[in-house]
Design a protein around this motif. Structure first.
Motif, mmCIF file in Angstrom:
data_model
loop_
_atom_site.group_PDB
_atom_site.id
_atom_site.type_symbol
_atom_site.label_atom_id
_atom_site.label_comp_id
_atom_site.label_asym_id
_atom_site.label_seq_id
_atom_site.Cartn_x
_atom_site.Cartn_y
_atom_site.Cartn_z
ATOM 1 N N HIS A 239 0.783 -1.158 -0.055
ATOM 2 C CA HIS A 239 -0.026 -0.032 -0.202
ATOM 3 C C HIS A 239 0.812 1.229 0.002
ATOM 4 C CE1 HIS A 239 0.567 -0.522 4.324
ATOM 5 N NE2 HIS A 239 0.618 0.692 4.411
ATOM 6 N N GLY A 240 2.152 1.129 0.434
ATOM 7 C CA GLY A 240 3.053 2.327 0.623
ATOM 8 C C GLY A 240 3.381 2.408 -0.925
ATOM 9 N N LEU A 241 3.802 1.450 -1.358
ATOM 10 C CA LEU A 241 4.208 1.628 -2.876
ATOM 11 C C LEU A 241 3.259 2.276 -3.747
ATOM 12 C CD1 LEU A 241 6.350 -1.547 -3.336
ATOM 13 C CD2 LEU A 241 7.362 0.717 -3.160
ATOM 14 N N VAL A 242 1.897 1.921 -3.371
ATOM 15 C CA VAL A 242 0.871 2.232 -4.143
ATOM 16 C C VAL A 242 0.618 3.869 -4.128
ATOM 17 C CG1 VAL A 242 -1.830 2.154 -4.599
ATOM 18 C CG2 VAL A 242 -0.318 0.246 -4.345
ATOM 19 N N LYS A 243 1.053 4.269 -3.041
ATOM 20 C CA LYS A 243 0.818 5.665 -2.877
ATOM 21 C C LYS A 243 2.085 6.272 -3.344
ATOM 22 C CE LYS A 243 -1.704 6.085 1.530
ATOM 23 N NZ LYS A 243 -1.647 6.251 2.905
ATOM 24 N N MET A 244 3.275 5.897 -3.205
ATOM 25 C CA MET A 244 4.598 6.510 -3.831
ATOM 26 C C MET A 244 4.641 6.646 -5.045
ATOM 27 S SD MET A 244 7.423 5.572 -0.995
ATOM 28 C CE MET A 244 7.225 3.717 -1.007
ATOM 29 N N ILE A 245 4.191 5.511 -5.919
ATOM 30 C CA ILE A 245 4.534 5.085 -7.479
ATOM 31 C C ILE A 245 3.886 6.453 -8.045
ATOM 32 C CG2 ILE A 245 3.932 4.034 -9.551
ATOM 33 C CD1 ILE A 245 4.213 1.532 -7.751
ATOM 34 N N PRO A 246 2.626 6.898 -7.944
ATOM 35 C CA PRO A 246 1.988 8.039 -8.754
ATOM 36 C C PRO A 246 2.838 9.450 -8.257
ATOM 37 C CG PRO A 246 0.233 6.828 -7.537
ATOM 38 C CD PRO A 246 1.742 6.242 -7.114
ATOM 39 N N GLN A 247 3.378 9.461 -7.004
ATOM 40 C CA GLN A 247 4.215 10.564 -6.879
ATOM 41 C C GLN A 247 5.470 10.521 -7.476
ATOM 42 O OE1 GLN A 247 4.636 9.942 -2.484
ATOM 43 N NE2 GLN A 247 2.954 11.415 -2.121
ATOM 44 N N TRP A 248 6.141 9.417 -7.491
ATOM 45 C CA TRP A 248 7.373 9.375 -8.678
ATOM 46 C C TRP A 248 7.116 9.707 -10.049
ATOM 47 C CZ3 TRP A 248 8.543 3.780 -6.333
ATOM 48 C CH2 TRP A 248 9.081 3.838 -5.365
ATOM 49 N N GLU A 249 5.857 9.476 -10.411
ATOM 50 C CA GLU A 249 5.516 9.432 -11.753
ATOM 51 C C GLU A 249 5.094 10.984 -12.293
ATOM 52 O OE1 GLU A 249 2.313 6.530 -12.524
ATOM 53 O OE2 GLU A 249 3.886 4.908 -12.925
ATOM 54 N N ARG A 250 4.633 11.656 -10.955
ATOM 55 C CA ARG A 250 4.209 13.056 -11.255
ATOM 56 C C ARG A 250 5.504 13.735 -11.179
ATOM 57 N NH1 ARG A 250 -0.426 11.933 -8.235
ATOM 58 N NH2 ARG A 250 0.261 12.381 -6.571
ATOM 59 N N GLY A 251 6.486 13.392 -10.654
ATOM 60 C CA GLY A 251 7.900 14.164 -10.274
ATOM 61 C C GLY A 251 7.613 14.854 -8.957
ATOM 62 N N ASN A 252 6.590 14.723 -8.017
ATOM 63 C CA ASN A 252 6.592 15.305 -6.914
ATOM 64 C C ASN A 252 7.861 14.959 -5.876
ATOM 65 O OD1 ASN A 252 4.195 16.382 -7.859
ATOM 66 N ND2 ASN A 252 2.949 15.110 -6.684
ATOM 67 N N ARG A 253 7.981 13.574 -6.223
ATOM 68 C CA ARG A 253 9.218 12.935 -5.232
ATOM 69 C C ARG A 253 9.882 12.161 -6.151
ATOM 70 N NH1 ARG A 253 6.705 9.747 -0.342
ATOM 71 N NH2 ARG A 253 8.870 9.304 -0.070
ATOM 72 N N ALA A 254 11.325 12.038 -6.030
ATOM 73 C CA ALA A 254 12.399 11.109 -6.816
ATOM 74 C C ALA A 254 12.348 9.880 -5.972
ATOM 75 C CB ALA A 254 13.363 11.837 -6.816
ATOM 76 N N PRO A 255 12.346 8.790 -6.607
ATOM 77 C CA PRO A 255 12.450 7.324 -5.864
ATOM 78 C C PRO A 255 13.893 7.452 -5.581
ATOM 79 C CG PRO A 255 12.314 7.163 -8.443
ATOM 80 C CD PRO A 255 11.991 8.512 -8.101
ATOM 81 N N ARG A 256 13.902 6.826 -4.179
ATOM 82 C CA ARG A 256 15.438 6.495 -3.907
ATOM 83 C C ARG A 256 16.270 5.656 -4.623
ATOM 84 N NH1 ARG A 256 14.441 6.369 3.047
ATOM 85 N NH2 ARG A 256 13.496 8.404 2.933
ATOM 86 N N GLU A 257 17.445 5.493 -4.278
ATOM 87 C CA GLU A 257 18.447 4.625 -5.086
ATOM 88 C C GLU A 257 17.935 3.496 -5.336
ATOM 89 O OE1 GLU A 257 22.419 4.131 -3.843
ATOM 90 O OE2 GLU A 257 23.211 3.944 -5.846
ATOM 91 N N ARG A 258 17.363 2.715 -4.060
ATOM 92 C CA ARG A 258 17.069 1.196 -4.236
ATOM 93 C C ARG A 258 15.931 1.015 -5.073
ATOM 94 N NH1 ARG A 258 15.738 2.049 1.235
ATOM 95 N NH2 ARG A 258 13.721 1.740 1.736
ATOM 96 N N TYR A 259 15.032 2.087 -5.124
ATOM 97 C CA TYR A 259 13.879 1.644 -6.069
ATOM 98 C C TYR A 259 14.256 2.069 -7.513
ATOM 99 C CZ TYR A 259 10.999 1.685 -1.782
ATOM 100 O OH TYR A 259 10.808 1.286 -0.703
ATOM 101 N N ARG A 260 15.254 3.008 -7.829
ATOM 102 C CA ARG A 260 15.809 3.230 -9.071
ATOM 103 C C ARG A 260 16.370 2.275 -9.645
ATOM 104 N NH1 ARG A 260 17.614 8.157 -6.828
ATOM 105 N NH2 ARG A 260 19.892 7.640 -7.246
ATOM 106 N N LEU A 261 17.227 1.269 -8.833
ATOM 107 C CA LEU A 261 17.716 0.170 -9.178
ATOM 108 C C LEU A 261 16.704 -1.003 -9.463
ATOM 109 C CD1 LEU A 261 20.829 0.218 -6.587
ATOM 110 C CD2 LEU A 261 20.725 0.796 -9.439
ATOM 111 N N LEU A 262 15.801 -1.076 -8.677
ATOM 112 C CA LEU A 262 14.549 -2.088 -9.100
ATOM 113 C C LEU A 262 13.670 -1.597 -10.305
ATOM 114 C CD1 LEU A 262 13.221 -2.558 -5.252
ATOM 115 C CD2 LEU A 262 14.404 -3.940 -6.672
ATOM 116 N N TYR A 263 13.633 -0.419 -10.461
ATOM 117 C CA TYR A 263 12.868 -0.004 -11.847
ATOM 118 C C TYR A 263 13.712 -0.354 -13.024
ATOM 119 C CZ TYR A 263 8.958 2.871 -10.893
ATOM 120 O OH TYR A 263 7.577 3.341 -10.651
#
Lengths: 45, 162
Positions: B42-66
């Motif tokens: 549920h946390g990721l479901v909230k964070m993903i749209p924020q990353w996609e809108r550019g409101n927040r940048a994914p941290r390094e571990r998420y960038r590597l996972l992407y």
């Protein structure tokens, strides 16, 4: 890789450098304030 | 690599036919495979749209996972797309950092507070120079954000603080 892509990368690199400069200077100013609040200025008793 | 905004994350997710909950599951699956700890579904479901809108940048571990997910999804067929993804993530990170910088007024307040307390390490002139330099770079950040937005053909210069 187009000329536009190269230009975008160049602008991002410059942006990154300016952001880092601001972050570094602000960190120094904040550190100065933190030093000013150190316990060393307080009455040791 | 014509579209290198954070929206690229959404476009590439949608290109796979994945909704946000599926993207969250894919991130958690990739994390399981590599033994990484990541946020709950549920946390990721909230964070993903924020990353996609550019409101927040994914941290390094998420960038590597992407990167891992989309490289796997492409079957290693498109190095260019993977590089584009890496750059889109870097762009999102830089914009997020720019958005979190203090404004000139806040830097001025820091300067005033630092000047109000005598310092052994820096003279008042050095403190003023430090603040002036920070504000000068802040203006350059705003100019570069505007230039970047023009190059990307978007109106996302909102990250400019000054």
């Amino acid at each position: 890789m187009t000329a536009r892509d190269d230009k975008i990368k160049q602008v991002v690199a410059e942006l990154d450098r300016h952001i880092a400069e601001v972050e570094a200077n602000v960190a120094i100013l904040k550190a100065l304030l933190a030093d000013g609040e150190s316990p060393g200025e307080e009455d040791p008793l | 690599m014509t579209d290198v905004t954070s929206q690229t994350l959404r476009q590439w997710r949608e290109a796979q036919g994945w909704d946000v909950p599926r993207m969250a599951r894919e991130l958690r699956k990739a994390a399981r495979d590599t033994g990484e700890d990541v946020a709950a579904h549920h946390g990721l479901v909230k964070m993903i749209p924020q990353w996609e809108r550019g409101n927040r940048a994914p941290r390094e571990r998420y960038r590597l996972l992407y990167l891992k997910i989309f490289q796997d999804a492409l079957g290693g067929r498109s190095q260019g797309m993977a590089l584009g993804m890496e750059f889109a993530l870097r762009l999102a990170e830089v914009r997020s950092r720019a958005a979190s910088l203090p404004g000139p007024g806040q830097i001025g307040a820091l300067e005033a507070a630092a000047l109000a307390k005598p310092k052994k390490t820096l003279t008042p002139a050095e403190i003023r120079a430090l603040a002036a330099e920070a504000i000068a770079h802040l203006h350059k950040v705003a100019a570069k954000l505007t230039e970047l937005s023009a190059l990307l053909g978007d109106d996302q210069a909102e990250a400019g603080q000054p």
